[in-house]
Design a protein around this motif. Structure first.
Motif, PDB file in Angstrom:
ATOM      1  N   THR A 422       0.868  -1.173   0.000  1.00  0.00           N
ATOM      2  CA  THR A 422       0.000   0.000   0.000  1.00  0.00           C
ATOM      3  C   THR A 422       0.905   1.224   0.000  1.00  0.00           C
ATOM      4  O   THR A 422       2.112   1.127   0.238  1.00  0.00           O
ATOM      5  CB  THR A 422      -0.873   0.053   1.268  1.00  0.00           C
ATOM      6  OG1 THR A 422      -0.026   0.341   2.386  1.00  0.00           O
ATOM      7  CG2 THR A 422      -1.592  -1.273   1.516  1.00  0.00           C
ATOM      8  N   THR A 423       0.300   2.376  -0.211  1.00  0.00           N
ATOM      9  CA  THR A 423       1.075   3.624  -0.182  1.00  0.00           C
ATOM     10  C   THR A 423       1.801   3.785   1.154  1.00  0.00           C
ATOM     11  O   THR A 423       2.896   4.338   1.225  1.00  0.00           O
ATOM     12  CB  THR A 423       0.159   4.841  -0.476  1.00  0.00           C
ATOM     13  OG1 THR A 423       0.946   6.026  -0.493  1.00  0.00           O
ATOM     14  CG2 THR A 423      -0.958   4.984   0.545  1.00  0.00           C
ATOM     15  N   HIS A 424       1.203   3.219   2.241  1.00  0.00           N
ATOM     16  CA  HIS A 424       1.809   3.384   3.579  1.00  0.00           C
ATOM     17  C   HIS A 424       2.950   2.404   3.824  1.00  0.00           C
ATOM     18  O   HIS A 424       3.469   2.332   4.934  1.00  0.00           O
ATOM     19  CB  HIS A 424       0.769   3.151   4.672  1.00  0.00           C
ATOM     20  CG  HIS A 424      -0.587   3.632   4.305  1.00  0.00           C
ATOM     21  ND1 HIS A 424      -1.556   2.823   3.738  1.00  0.00           N
ATOM     22  CD2 HIS A 424      -1.113   4.864   4.374  1.00  0.00           C
ATOM     23  CE1 HIS A 424      -2.634   3.544   3.493  1.00  0.00           C
ATOM     24  NE2 HIS A 424      -2.400   4.779   3.866  1.00  0.00           N
ATOM     25  N   ASN A 425       3.274   1.604   2.804  1.00  0.00           N
ATOM     26  CA  ASN A 425       4.346   0.613   2.893  1.00  0.00           C
ATOM     27  C   ASN A 425       3.929  -0.645   3.640  1.00  0.00           C
ATOM     28  O   ASN A 425       4.772  -1.375   4.159  1.00  0.00           O
ATOM     29  CB  ASN A 425       5.613   1.210   3.538  1.00  0.00           C
ATOM     30  CG  ASN A 425       6.871   0.529   3.027  1.00  0.00           C
ATOM     31  OD1 ASN A 425       6.923   0.119   1.863  1.00  0.00           O
ATOM     32  ND2 ASN A 425       7.871   0.371   3.883  1.00  0.00           N
ATOM     33  N   ARG A 426       2.622  -0.908   3.704  1.00  0.00           N
ATOM     34  CA  ARG A 426       2.188  -2.164   4.312  1.00  0.00           C
ATOM     35  C   ARG A 426       2.163  -3.232   3.220  1.00  0.00           C
ATOM     36  O   ARG A 426       1.641  -2.997   2.124  1.00  0.00           O
ATOM     37  CB  ARG A 426       0.788  -2.021   4.914  1.00  0.00           C
ATOM     38  CG  ARG A 426       0.749  -0.989   6.007  1.00  0.00           C
ATOM     39  CD  ARG A 426      -0.528  -1.088   6.850  1.00  0.00           C
ATOM     40  NE  ARG A 426      -0.502   0.022   7.792  1.00  0.00           N
ATOM     41  CZ  ARG A 426      -1.320   1.071   7.735  1.00  0.00           C
ATOM     42  NH1 ARG A 426      -2.268   1.139   6.817  1.00  0.00           N
ATOM     43  NH2 ARG A 426      -1.213   2.033   8.620  1.00  0.00           N
ATOM     44  N   THR A 427       2.713  -4.409   3.558  1.00  0.00           N
ATOM     45  CA  THR A 427       2.774  -5.499   2.577  1.00  0.00           C
ATOM     46  C   THR A 427       1.466  -6.272   2.564  1.00  0.00           C
ATOM     47  O   THR A 427       0.963  -6.654   3.618  1.00  0.00           O
ATOM     48  CB  THR A 427       3.937  -6.438   2.948  1.00  0.00           C
ATOM     49  OG1 THR A 427       5.130  -5.656   2.966  1.00  0.00           O
ATOM     50  CG2 THR A 427       4.101  -7.560   1.949  1.00  0.00           C
TER      51      THR A 427
END
Ligand code: 5AD
Ligand code: SF4
Length: 458
Positions: A422-427
């Motif tokens: 995601t944009t938030h860097n969650r895989t």
């Protein structure tokens, strides 16, 4: 966009008729990108990349000195290379990067090593290899105030063709008392802004969908055009220039420094949908006393105020950090303050380390490494356990929500599942349903672990 491909090949040119080079890389993303610069230089000099050490005429290992265990791993590999040299006469072995710079000719004494080349000596590699053949072991560990490799187009070694690194600066002018980086990477230099923009254009022409701008301290990026000193580009300006190239290409960056990161960067992130809403902001400790000893030049309170500022402007911004357990003089109280800061901030993730004294640093000269290993380890484990719980709780809050994800490849566990962030860097991991790397999809989260969101394409 004009076709910039005609000038460069961004991918390795594999040719079994050429001398073969094998490159192993340790350490940070900057090192990964440095290896891509090295490959570019060697490809230009007639080499071809190979993926097996056993096929290589030239074996290179790009090294890291950040903690002692990083160096120990490389020393272990040298024994393997030594055997390979015994098996096949004429194989040349080179040590590159931070360990080369730190240990210099001490490394040349190792029987496996033919070349020692520091981070600013890569242009000399073809000459050094030739000189080994003519006259034996070679070393170049001269650090430069100017070298940025701005004119060298890195040959990309990523697997997926989706995400690529661009180094925007080299070296570091901070003197965090525990850190070896300024000694092994030299003084900070910002690279020509337009060379960065051009490199990004070439990547976009080649189908890359995510550009990661790299520096030890991106917030202190500042480039002045030598031809027109009134033209100055700071990090926020650079971020915007790269983001404006193509709205369908994501831009990420690392690493931010709490003493330099300002509102302008955060407001620039907020203005552009394609700048990912994630900041890696290493805190190192939650105790102002420790931060002072570490020479970080911010306090617990000012760090917390920055987190508030970020969340005030970008409410759901992903925030990650680095932390060191057991630095010199750390009391139980200091450690508790780190735990309480972690509880307050609720980071999305953290890289957590125990302190490793590095020879030559200010800490090694002035602050004794006085926390027993068992105490360091138990404090580290406490931080890890706390952060795992927080990550799990944060991830649970994502269940039921929808996110746009850029697909980066197949999951490690199954060919029929894809991985993206995601944009938030969650895989996120989700069933492929006919999609592939490089595409954007919207997913709905239905489960999680502390590290991964389990999702489905909708
Ligand atoms: N010991 C342990 N961790 C260190 N780091 C840097 N130097 C040391 C050291 N001597 C950590 C910091 C930094 C990350 C890249 O590595 O947390 O942010
Ligand atoms: Fe990267 Fe620092 Fe390791 Fe060098 S010492 S490779 S700069 S992490």
């Amino acid at each position: 966009m004009e076709d910039l491909n005609k000038y460069h090949s961004v991918h390795p040119v594999l040719d079994a008729t050429r001398p073969q080079v094998y490159i192993e890389t340790y350490g940070c993303q900057m090192n990964v990108n440095d290896s891509e610069v090295v490959l570019s230089i060697l490809q230009q000099a007639g080499y071809s990349l190979c993926t097996e050490m056993k096929q290589a005429d030239l074996i290179l290992v790009n090294t890291c000195s950040i903690r002692d265990n990083a160096e120990q791993r490389v020393l272990g590999r040298l024994d393997v290379f030594r055997l390979e040299k015994k098996r096949r006469k004429g194989v040349v072995v080179g040590i590159l990067g931070c360990m080369a710079e730190r240990l210099k000719d001490k490394l040349l004494e190792h029987p496996a090593v033919d070349i020692v080349a520091g981070p600013d000596a890569y242009r000399a590699l073809p000459k050094l290899v030739a000189a080994v053949k003519a006259s034996g072991k070679q070393i170049n560990t001269i650090l430069s105030h100017e070298e940025t490799y701005a004119d060298i187009a890195p040959v990309r070694m990523d697997r997926n063709g989706v995400s690529a690194y661009i180094s925007i600066m080299r070296g570091c002018n901070n003197v965090c008392s525990y850190c070896i980086v300024p000694f092994v990477r030299g003084a900070e230099r910002s690279r020509d802004a337009w060379s960065i923009v051009n490199e990004a254009k070439v990547l976009i022409c080649n189908g890359y969908k995510e550009i990661n701008l790299l520096g030890q301290n991106v917030d202190s990026y500042l480039w002045t055009n030598p031809a027109d000193p009134t033209e100055k580009v700071d990090f926020a300006d650079l971020l915007e220039k790269v983001a404006l190239l193509d709205g369908t290409v994501r831009v990420r960056f690392a690493t931010s420094h709490p003493k330099d990161m300002g509102e302008k960067v955060i407001r620039t992130m907020a203005r552009h949908d394609n700048i990912c809403k994630h900041i890696h902001l290493p805190v190192q400790s939650g105790s102002t006393v420790m931060l002072e000893r570490m020479n970080r030049k911010y306090t617990r309170e000012s760090y917390l105020a920055q987190i508030e500022m970020i969340r005030g402007i970008i409410p759901d911004c992903g925030i990650t950090t680095d932390v060191i357990a057991g630095f010199s003089g750390e009391t139980e109280q200091d450690h508790e303050e780190t735990l309480s800061l972690f509880r307050k901030v609720r980071f999305d993730g953290a890289f957590m380390f125990q302190y490793s004294e590095r020879p030559g640093t200010k800490a090694s000269r002035h602050y004794p490494d006085d926390i027993p290993t068992e105490v360091k380890t138990s404090r580290l484990n406490e931080i890890i356990a706390l952060q795992n719980t927080i990550s799990m709780e944060n991830n649970r809050e994502c269940i039921g929500k929808e996110y746009e994800v850029l697909i980066e490849g197949t999951s490690k566990r199954s060919e029929s599942e894809l991985v993206g962030r995601t944009t938030h860097n969650r895989t996120c991991v989700f069933p492929a349903q006919g999609h592939k790397a490089g595409e954007y999809v919207t997913v709905r989260v239905h489960g999680c672990s502390s590290a991964t969101l389990l999702a489905e394409i909708i």
